[in-house]
Design a protein around this motif. Structure first.
Motif, PDB file in Angstrom:
ATOM      1  N   GLN A 374      12.968  -7.834  72.671  1.00  0.00           N
ATOM      2  CA  GLN A 374      14.224  -7.317  72.147  1.00  0.00           C
ATOM      3  C   GLN A 374      15.219  -7.173  73.292  1.00  0.00           C
ATOM      4  N   PHE A 375      16.389  -7.800  73.153  1.00  0.00           N
ATOM      5  CA  PHE A 375      17.409  -7.780  74.189  1.00  0.00           C
ATOM      6  C   PHE A 375      18.711  -7.220  73.633  1.00  0.00           C
ATOM      7  N   VAL A 376      19.395  -6.456  74.484  1.00  0.00           N
ATOM      8  CA  VAL A 376      20.734  -5.945  74.169  1.00  0.00           C
ATOM      9  C   VAL A 376      21.690  -6.510  75.214  1.00  0.00           C
ATOM     10  N   LEU A 377      22.785  -7.116  74.739  1.00  0.00           N
ATOM     11  CA  LEU A 377      23.767  -7.706  75.647  1.00  0.00           C
ATOM     12  C   LEU A 377      25.162  -7.242  75.273  1.00  0.00           C
ATOM     13  N   SER A 378      26.001  -7.183  76.272  1.00  0.00           N
ATOM     14  CA  SER A 378      27.360  -6.687  76.057  1.00  0.00           C
ATOM     15  C   SER A 378      28.205  -7.724  75.321  1.00  0.00           C
ATOM     16  N   LEU A 379      28.906  -7.280  74.288  1.00  0.00           N
ATOM     17  CA  LEU A 379      29.923  -8.094  73.634  1.00  0.00           C
ATOM     18  C   LEU A 379      31.253  -7.745  74.301  1.00  0.00           C
ATOM     19  N   THR A 380      31.779  -8.666  75.059  1.00  0.00           N
ATOM     20  CA  THR A 380      32.925  -8.388  75.913  1.00  0.00           C
ATOM     21  C   THR A 380      34.240  -8.668  75.204  1.00  0.00           C
ATOM     22  N   PRO A 381      35.150  -7.709  75.180  1.00  0.00           N
ATOM     23  CA  PRO A 381      36.468  -7.951  74.577  1.00  0.00           C
ATOM     24  C   PRO A 381      37.356  -8.761  75.508  1.00  0.00           C
ATOM     25  N   GLY A 382      38.408  -9.316  74.946  1.00  0.00           N
ATOM     26  CA  GLY A 382      39.338 -10.115  75.731  1.00  0.00           C
ATOM     27  C   GLY A 382      40.440  -9.263  76.341  1.00  0.00           C
ATOM     28  N   GLN A 383      40.699  -9.457  77.621  1.00  0.00           N
ATOM     29  CA  GLN A 383      41.753  -8.722  78.311  1.00  0.00           C
ATOM     30  C   GLN A 383      43.114  -9.298  77.931  1.00  0.00           C
ATOM     31  N   THR A 384      44.087  -8.425  77.701  1.00  0.00           N
ATOM     32  CA  THR A 384      45.426  -8.865  77.333  1.00  0.00           C
ATOM     33  C   THR A 384      46.217  -9.274  78.575  1.00  0.00           C
ATOM     34  N   SER A 385      47.350  -9.893  78.356  1.00  0.00           N
ATOM     35  CA  SER A 385      48.242 -10.241  79.467  1.00  0.00           C
ATOM     36  C   SER A 385      48.997  -8.999  79.921  1.00  0.00           C
ATOM     37  N   LEU A 386      49.588  -9.087  81.098  1.00  0.00           N
ATOM     38  CA  LEU A 386      50.333  -7.960  81.647  1.00  0.00           C
ATOM     39  C   LEU A 386      51.536  -7.616  80.762  1.00  0.00           C
ATOM     40  N   THR A 387      52.243  -8.633  80.281  1.00  0.00           N
ATOM     41  CA  THR A 387      53.415  -8.372  79.434  1.00  0.00           C
ATOM     42  C   THR A 387      53.008  -7.720  78.118  1.00  0.00           C
ATOM     43  N   TYR A 388      51.887  -8.163  77.539  1.00  0.00           N
ATOM     44  CA  TYR A 388      51.405  -7.556  76.292  1.00  0.00           C
ATOM     45  C   TYR A 388      51.014  -6.101  76.522  1.00  0.00           C
ATOM     46  N   PHE A 389      50.368  -5.839  77.664  1.00  0.00           N
ATOM     47  CA  PHE A 389      49.961  -4.471  77.981  1.00  0.00           C
ATOM     48  C   PHE A 389      51.176  -3.563  78.149  1.00  0.00           C
ATOM     49  N   LEU A 390      52.227  -4.058  78.826  1.00  0.00           N
ATOM     50  CA  LEU A 390      53.420  -3.247  79.028  1.00  0.00           C
ATOM     51  C   LEU A 390      54.145  -2.980  77.713  1.00  0.00           C
ATOM     52  N   ARG A 391      54.060  -3.916  76.756  1.00  0.00           N
ATOM     53  CA  ARG A 391      54.716  -3.729  75.469  1.00  0.00           C
ATOM     54  C   ARG A 391      53.946  -2.793  74.552  1.00  0.00           C
ATOM     55  N   THR A 392      52.616  -2.924  74.525  1.00  0.00           N
ATOM     56  CA  THR A 392      51.818  -2.210  73.531  1.00  0.00           C
ATOM     57  C   THR A 392      50.938  -1.108  74.114  1.00  0.00           C
ATOM     58  N   GLY A 393      50.646  -1.174  75.414  1.00  0.00           N
ATOM     59  CA  GLY A 393      49.729  -0.214  76.007  1.00  0.00           C
ATOM     60  C   GLY A 393      48.268  -0.536  75.751  1.00  0.00           C
ATOM     61  N   GLN A 394      47.973  -1.695  75.135  1.00  0.00           N
ATOM     62  CA  GLN A 394      46.599  -2.090  74.828  1.00  0.00           C
ATOM     63  C   GLN A 394      46.083  -3.028  75.912  1.00  0.00           C
ATOM     64  N   TYR A 395      44.967  -2.639  76.489  1.00  0.00           N
ATOM     65  CA  TYR A 395      44.367  -3.431  77.560  1.00  0.00           C
ATOM     66  C   TYR A 395      43.478  -4.535  77.008  1.00  0.00           C
ATOM     67  N   TYR A 396      42.883  -4.295  75.831  1.00  0.00           N
ATOM     68  CA  TYR A 396      42.022  -5.279  75.188  1.00  0.00           C
ATOM     69  C   TYR A 396      42.591  -5.670  73.837  1.00  0.00           C
ATOM     70  N   ALA A 397      42.351  -6.906  73.457  1.00  0.00           N
ATOM     71  CA  ALA A 397      42.775  -7.390  72.145  1.00  0.00           C
ATOM     72  C   ALA A 397      41.997  -8.657  71.832  1.00  0.00           C
ATOM     73  N   GLY A 398      41.996  -9.049  70.560  1.00  0.00           N
ATOM     74  CA  GLY A 398      41.333 -10.285  70.165  1.00  0.00           C
ATOM     75  C   GLY A 398      39.855 -10.102  69.879  1.00  0.00           C
TER      76      GLY A 398
END
Length: 445
Positions: A374-398
């Motif tokens: 039995q294995f557990v592995l991280s499901l990694t979220p996608g990092q947003t662009s700098l402009t998207y982060f400055l507009r929304t404050g969200q570091y991860y999306a998608g």
């Protein structure tokens, strides 16, 4: 790195006469060599200082000690069993022009935040321009400062340097120990940088230039260039300082934004690797498996030995201990699509129709369960662009996703599940499954 620190201490000790200083410098270099093989370069930097001081007796003893240390260090030397060197620098040597460009790019590499491919064909990628500029500026400042420092010692230059440069040169004449130390330190850094670049790159592969574990030497080089720039600025020193401080604050923000994701991924990776190590008899799944299978056998005994020796006590992350098994029909668990790449023998698990709260992006894990493992592995979220982060404050999306190399898993049929590692953890299994089979014995761990 201890090897660099003790080598620099040895260089400083040799800037002044005294047998006690020579003996202490030798002890420092021996410690540097014990820490890492690059500590041997401390002998070269020390020899340069003694040569510039014309201390021939000390220099002869220093060279004999260097030969003895190198002979003892490489006596009965065997190549490491985990695949180094990755390639021989003599199989496909770098041209002088490409080597210079790689060195400049490496020195300015602290401005490179995104992992991009580096090779002779991609070296002029616009993403590298900032690193080029910083590397070229830092190298030029250091070389110019050394030229000014030693200009007064060369008659053919001393008669031709302008008055404003003569004042700078006179300052170095008043502080010979500082001049010697800076010269030795620059030689040590640049020879080390040359060896890193020449030994870890080819015309087709230069990605090692931006590896975080190799960023120490460029960082020290840029810091040294900055201190020299302040010294050269004279009456404009305050302006240079304020401008540099403003740029440093921008750099700190960008560095944190682009690199905190890799630290988060690394933490999740080590946590899941520890869980897999503790809950599976064959070993634990991590990137050593993807390096070539056989290393998996090598690393598990090392971890076992560390535990038995009492120098390492693992703490079980217990991902599934209190987790509830729920119906796969629940809409608050992401559903995963599975794609197999036969060329790389890799499975890609990716969410589909992801509808989860932003604050929960880092709380989902892949669960692979067979009859024996039995294995557990991280499901990694996608990092947003700098402009998207400055507009929304969200570091991860998608989507959230992970790649699994098939030969890192034991043979068997695995059910595919998703774990929501929240305050009240729960998980479920999808109807999908994957089957791991060996095509040849060498694919096994």
């Amino acid at each position: 790195m201890p090897s660099l620190f003790f080598a620099l201490v040895a260089v400083w000790l040799l800037t002044k006469d005294g047998w006690k200083r020579v003996i202490a410098a030798l002890a420092c270099v021996v410690i540097a060599v014990s820490a890492f093989s690059s500590g041997l370069l401390g002998y070269g930097a020390g020899a340069l200082v003694l040569f510039l001081r014309k201390r021939w007796g000390y220099l002869a003893i220093w060279c004999l000690a260097a030969i003895l240390t190198a002979a003892l260090y490489f006596r009965n030397y065997t190549q490491p069993g985990w695949g180094l060197p990755e390639f021989s620098p003599y199989d496909n040597p770098l041209s002088v022009w490409l080597l210079i460009r790689y060195i400049i790019l490496y020195i300015g590499g602290i401005l490179h935040f995104h992992p991009t491919s580096v090779s002779e064909s991609t070296i002029y990628n616009p993403a590298h321009w900032g690193s080029y500029l910083l590397g070229l500026a830092s190298s030029s400042i250091i070389m110019y400062t050394l030229l000014v420092a030693w200009a007064g010692n060369w008659p053919f230059l001393a008669k031709r340097i302008p008055e404003w440069m003569q004042k700078k040169s006179d300052w170095w004449q008043r502080y010979p120990r500082i001049r010697l130390f800076i010269t030795g330190a620059v030689a040590l850094l640049f020879v080390t940088i040359y060896m890193v670049v020449n030994g870890r790159t080819t015309p087709e592969y230069g990605d090692q230039l931006f590896k975080p574990r190799l960023i120490l030497y460029p960082t020290i080089t840029v810091a040294m260039a900055y201190m020299m720039a302040l010294w050269l600025a004279g009456r404009f020193r305050q302006r240079v300082f304020v401008t540099s401080l403003f740029l440093a604050l921008i750099y700190c923000f960008l560095s944190y934004f682009y690199r905190i994701d890799s630290r988060i991924r690394e933490k999740r990776f080590h946590t899941t690797s520890l869980y897999n190590y503790l809950h599976n008899k064959p070993g634990f799944m991590n990137d050593f498996g993807t390096w070539g299978g056989g290393n998996q056998k090598y690393n598990k005994p090392n971890v076992d030995s560390a535990i038995l020796a009492g120098v390492y006590k693992p703490t079980d992350p217990a991902f599934l201990r209190h987790a509830r098994l729920v119906s796969p029909e629940r809409t608050d668990l992401p559903k995963l699509t599975i794609k197999y790449d036969s060329r790389n023998n890799t499975y890609t698990f990716r969410s589909r129709d992801l509808r989860i709260a932003y604050r929960h992006y880092q709380n989902y894990y892949l669960v692979l369960r067979s009859s024996a493992s039995q294995f557990v592995l991280s499901l990694t979220p996608g990092q947003t662009s700098l402009t998207y982060f400055l507009r929304t404050g969200q570091y991860y999306a998608g989507d959230i996703a992970t790649d699994v190399t098939a030969f890192s898993l034991p043979e068997g049929k695995y059910r595919v599940g998703v774990l929501a590692h929240l305050n009240n953890p729960y998980y479920s299994f999808q109807p999908d499954s994957i089957t791991i089979q060996r095509k040849r014995p060498s694919e096994w761990w």
